[in-house]
Scaffold this motif. Structure first.
Motif, PDB file in Angstrom:
ATOM      1  N   GLU A  79       0.853  -1.205   0.000  1.00  0.00           N
ATOM      2  CA  GLU A  79       0.000   0.000   0.000  1.00  0.00           C
ATOM      3  C   GLU A  79       0.883   1.248   0.000  1.00  0.00           C
ATOM      4  O   GLU A  79       1.758   1.396   0.848  1.00  0.00           O
ATOM      5  N   PHE A  80       0.629   2.120  -0.960  1.00  0.00           N
ATOM      6  CA  PHE A  80       1.371   3.389  -1.053  1.00  0.00           C
ATOM      7  C   PHE A  80       0.939   4.269   0.114  1.00  0.00           C
ATOM      8  O   PHE A  80      -0.239   4.598   0.245  1.00  0.00           O
ATOM      9  N   VAL A  81       1.923   4.647   0.992  1.00  0.00           N
ATOM     10  CA  VAL A  81       1.541   5.421   2.173  1.00  0.00           C
ATOM     11  C   VAL A  81       2.227   6.778   2.269  1.00  0.00           C
ATOM     12  O   VAL A  81       1.765   7.659   2.993  1.00  0.00           O
ATOM     13  N   SER A  82       3.368   6.955   1.552  1.00  0.00           N
ATOM     14  CA  SER A  82       4.058   8.243   1.687  1.00  0.00           C
ATOM     15  C   SER A  82       4.932   8.535   0.471  1.00  0.00           C
ATOM     16  O   SER A  82       5.215   7.649  -0.340  1.00  0.00           O
ATOM     17  N   LEU A  83       5.347   9.812   0.408  1.00  0.00           N
ATOM     18  CA  LEU A  83       6.199  10.259  -0.705  1.00  0.00           C
ATOM     19  C   LEU A  83       7.301  11.139  -0.138  1.00  0.00           C
ATOM     20  O   LEU A  83       7.041  12.011   0.698  1.00  0.00           O
ATOM     21  N   LEU A 117       0.861   8.408 -10.450  1.00  0.00           N
ATOM     22  CA  LEU A 117      -0.152   8.054  -9.450  1.00  0.00           C
ATOM     23  C   LEU A 117      -1.448   7.667 -10.182  1.00  0.00           C
ATOM     24  O   LEU A 117      -1.999   8.475 -10.941  1.00  0.00           O
ATOM     25  N   ALA A 118      -1.879   6.431  -9.965  1.00  0.00           N
ATOM     26  CA  ALA A 118      -3.100   5.934 -10.629  1.00  0.00           C
ATOM     27  C   ALA A 118      -3.916   5.168  -9.592  1.00  0.00           C
ATOM     28  O   ALA A 118      -4.269   4.013  -9.783  1.00  0.00           O
ATOM     29  N   LEU A 119      -4.203   5.859  -8.486  1.00  0.00           N
ATOM     30  CA  LEU A 119      -4.801   5.199  -7.306  1.00  0.00           C
ATOM     31  C   LEU A 119      -6.316   5.070  -7.350  1.00  0.00           C
ATOM     32  O   LEU A 119      -6.918   4.530  -6.423  1.00  0.00           O
ATOM     33  N   VAL A 281      -4.753   9.266   1.171  1.00  0.00           N
ATOM     34  CA  VAL A 281      -3.286   9.363   1.228  1.00  0.00           C
ATOM     35  C   VAL A 281      -2.775  10.530   0.364  1.00  0.00           C
ATOM     36  O   VAL A 281      -1.746  11.144   0.671  1.00  0.00           O
ATOM     37  N   LEU A 282      -3.522  10.910  -0.663  1.00  0.00           N
ATOM     38  CA  LEU A 282      -3.072  11.963  -1.569  1.00  0.00           C
ATOM     39  C   LEU A 282      -3.110  13.349  -0.908  1.00  0.00           C
ATOM     40  O   LEU A 282      -2.440  14.279  -1.353  1.00  0.00           O
ATOM     41  N   MET A 283      -3.887  13.462   0.173  1.00  0.00           N
ATOM     42  CA  MET A 283      -4.033  14.751   0.853  1.00  0.00           C
ATOM     43  C   MET A 283      -2.743  15.196   1.531  1.00  0.00           C
ATOM     44  O   MET A 283      -2.522  16.369   1.752  1.00  0.00           O
ATOM     45  N   SER A 284      -1.914  14.193   1.897  1.00  0.00           N
ATOM     46  CA  SER A 284      -0.759  14.535   2.740  1.00  0.00           C
ATOM     47  C   SER A 284       0.563  14.239   2.045  1.00  0.00           C
ATOM     48  O   SER A 284       1.530  13.849   2.669  1.00  0.00           O
ATOM     49  N   LEU A 285       0.609  14.396   0.728  1.00  0.00           N
ATOM     50  CA  LEU A 285       1.838  14.072   0.001  1.00  0.00           C
ATOM     51  C   LEU A 285       2.733  15.292  -0.146  1.00  0.00           C
ATOM     52  O   LEU A 285       2.373  16.240  -0.844  1.00  0.00           O
ATOM     53  N   ASP A 286       3.858  15.282   0.498  1.00  0.00           N
ATOM     54  CA  ASP A 286       4.984  16.188   0.302  1.00  0.00           C
ATOM     55  C   ASP A 286       4.794  17.278  -0.780  1.00  0.00           C
ATOM     56  O   ASP A 286       5.396  17.216  -1.856  1.00  0.00           O
TER      57      ASP A 286
END
Ligand SMILES: Cc1cc2nc3c(=O)[nH]c(=O)nc-3n(C[C@H](O)[C@H](O)[C@H](O)COP(=O)(O)OP(=O)(O)OC[C@H]3O[C@@H](n4cnc5c(N)ncnc54)[C@H](O)[C@@H]3O)c2cc1C
Length: 434
Positions: A79-83, A117-119, A281-286
């Motif tokens: 699961e993609f969790v961070s960037l 990103l293709a979530l 998860v996209l809300m908090s990406l670097d």
């Protein structure tokens, strides 16, 4: 070698990874990696058929690892969790066994040079009280499977419990009159006829399942034309599906839903099909800019506004279509964006440029059971649209899935699968019974 990482193997991501693997991966120009939290892919527009039991998920899913082997890319489950844009890495959560909870893979970091990103999207409950607790959404194959089992169990209980020999009615409320809600209601009505063949519905009843479709807006299918919405409403009425419009659900309870006008609709099963947003998860990406639906804001090359090495496509991307509209969250948009990015990323590596992405609306189809569909064709292609209905529309709807399969599995495998599925139908029940 240049590392391209595609996160999300859905309608768009799997097509993109496959195309990039077949071109850049096969020639050793780039190392292409696909990341998904699940080990298998199921085309999302099939979920309502999985939920109604008319389609067996096991038969239709594609295994990412096998797809990667056949198409020269690598598959990583997690699961993609961070960037971390500074070190150009993404963080993946651990993978755990679904049955005993044992850790299969630890949390990891994965490096990239280009990230796509293709979530996709997830259910949006809009804060409606009780919705999260008492409804089943239709967003993932697991949820569709949960709904199928719940429906089967409720039908078995209700058709058996009545000592007088008359089965009790199963009440189903579907919240959301968009394509998902409409398609699911029609599919349930179709499968109900099949249920009686297997003793899951009392034979004396005309309709053992009471289906109510609730839409907050003034009409069904708000994203499609008025003509299509009207034709659909007529067909649903013929199927004895109750449609309530312009009356938002304000409270969901274990035994039904309450609407703003004070109406209580009894429900043994309540399904939420009322809205989507991109994953949280996209809300908090670097530093990555997102809109209020969590979608990554991209330019007309599908590049994120904050970072030229990060792209987004499909339901999780916010891309302008016209001056007033954005590309809609549809499989055809994800497919067009995947084709575009396959060319654009190849050109970028070769130091060439290509024309920006332009979404072409080819129309929309809504499935209304095995023999019928309704929709408009061509859309933006001819500057208007043609209304189609019935069997032709249904055949065209079914062809969309075969087109997706041909894009990811190749024409030969698509035809082989079609043949196997046809043969299976002669030896299996028409509804999944366990
Ligand atoms: C029941 C239903 C019927 C539909 N019918 C139609 C239709 O008839 N026509 C139409 O055009 N559209 C339809 N749609 C919409 C269509 O399915 C979507 O627009 C399309 O699938 C979007 O493609 P995508 O690649 O953006 O995302 P998806 O296909 O949703 O794929 C997203 C992928 O990302 C993975 N993922 C998500 N989060 C993470 C994470 N954090 N880490 C790793 N992996 C992750 C998921 O496992 C999934 O594989 C329907 C949708 C539903 C639910």
């Amino acid at each position: 070698m240049h590392k391209i990482v595609v996160v999300g193997g859905g309608a768009g991501g799997l097509e993109l990874a496959t195309r990039l693997g077949d071109t850049l991966g096969a020639k050793g120009i780039a190392r292409v990696t696909l990341v998904d939290r699940c080990p298998t892919h199921l085309w999302k527009p099939l979920l309502h058929e999985v939920a109604a039991g008319s389609l067996d998920r096991e038969v239709h899913q594609l295994e990412f690892a096998a797809q990667a082997h056949w198409h020269h890319f690598e598959f990583v489950q997690g699961e993609f969790v961070s960037l971390d844009r500074a070190s150009k890495t993404i963080g993946l959560g651990g993978v755990f066994d679904a049955e005993d909870g044992q850790q299969v893979l630890p949390s990891r970091a994965l490096p990239y040079d280009t990230l796509v990103l293709a979530l996709g999207s997830q259910t949006h409950f809009f804060g409606v009280s009780g919705a999260k607790e008492h409804t089943i959404p239709l967003d993932t194959p697991e949820q569709a499977e949960r709904l199928r089992r719940r429906l089967l169990r409720t039908c078995m209980t209700k058709s058996a419990c009545n000592q007088s020999g008359k089965g009790a009615t199963v009440n189903v409320a579907i919240i959301g009159g968009g394509a998902t809600g409409v398609e699911l209601s029609a599919e349930l009505r179709r499968m109900e006829k099949v249920f009686s063949q297997y003793g899951l519905r009392a034979p004396e009843q005309t309709h053992g399942i009471n289906i109510t479709l609730l839409e907050a807006g003034p009409r069904l299918l708000p994203a499609l034309s008025e003509r299509v919405a009207h034709a659909t409403a007529v067909l649903l009425q013929d199927m004895a599906i109750t449609v309530l419009v312009a009356d938002p659900v304000i409270d969901v309870r274990p035994d039904g839903v309450l609407t703003r006008s004070g109406k209580h609709v009894a429900a043994d099963i309540t399904i939420w099909a009322a809205g989507i947003k991109a994953p949280d998860v996209l809300m908090s990406l670097d530093g990555i800019e997102v809109n209020k639906m969590n979608q990554v804001c991209v330019n007309n090359m599908l590049q994120s506004l904050a970072d030229a090495d990060i792209f987004a496509l499909g339901d999780c991307a916010s891309c302008a279509w016209t001056s007033a509209l954005f590309v809609p969250p549809r499989a055809q948009a994800a497919n067009q964006q995947a084709s575009f990015l396959a060319k654009a990323l190849k050109a970028r590596l070769g130091g060439r440029s290509i024309k920006p992405f332009r979404y072409i609306d080819r129309g929309s189809l809504v499935s209304l059971g095995s023999a019928s569909a309704v929709g408009s064709l061509m859309g933006g292609v001819i500057g208007g649209s043609i209304l189609i209905e019935g069997l032709i529309a249904r055949v065209m709807y079914a062809a969309l899935y075969q087109k997706h399969l041909a894009a990811v599995a190749g024409v030969r495998r698509m035809l082989a699968r079609l043949l196997i599925q046809g043969l299976r139908r002669t030896t299996s029940p028409r509804v999944k019974l366990h």
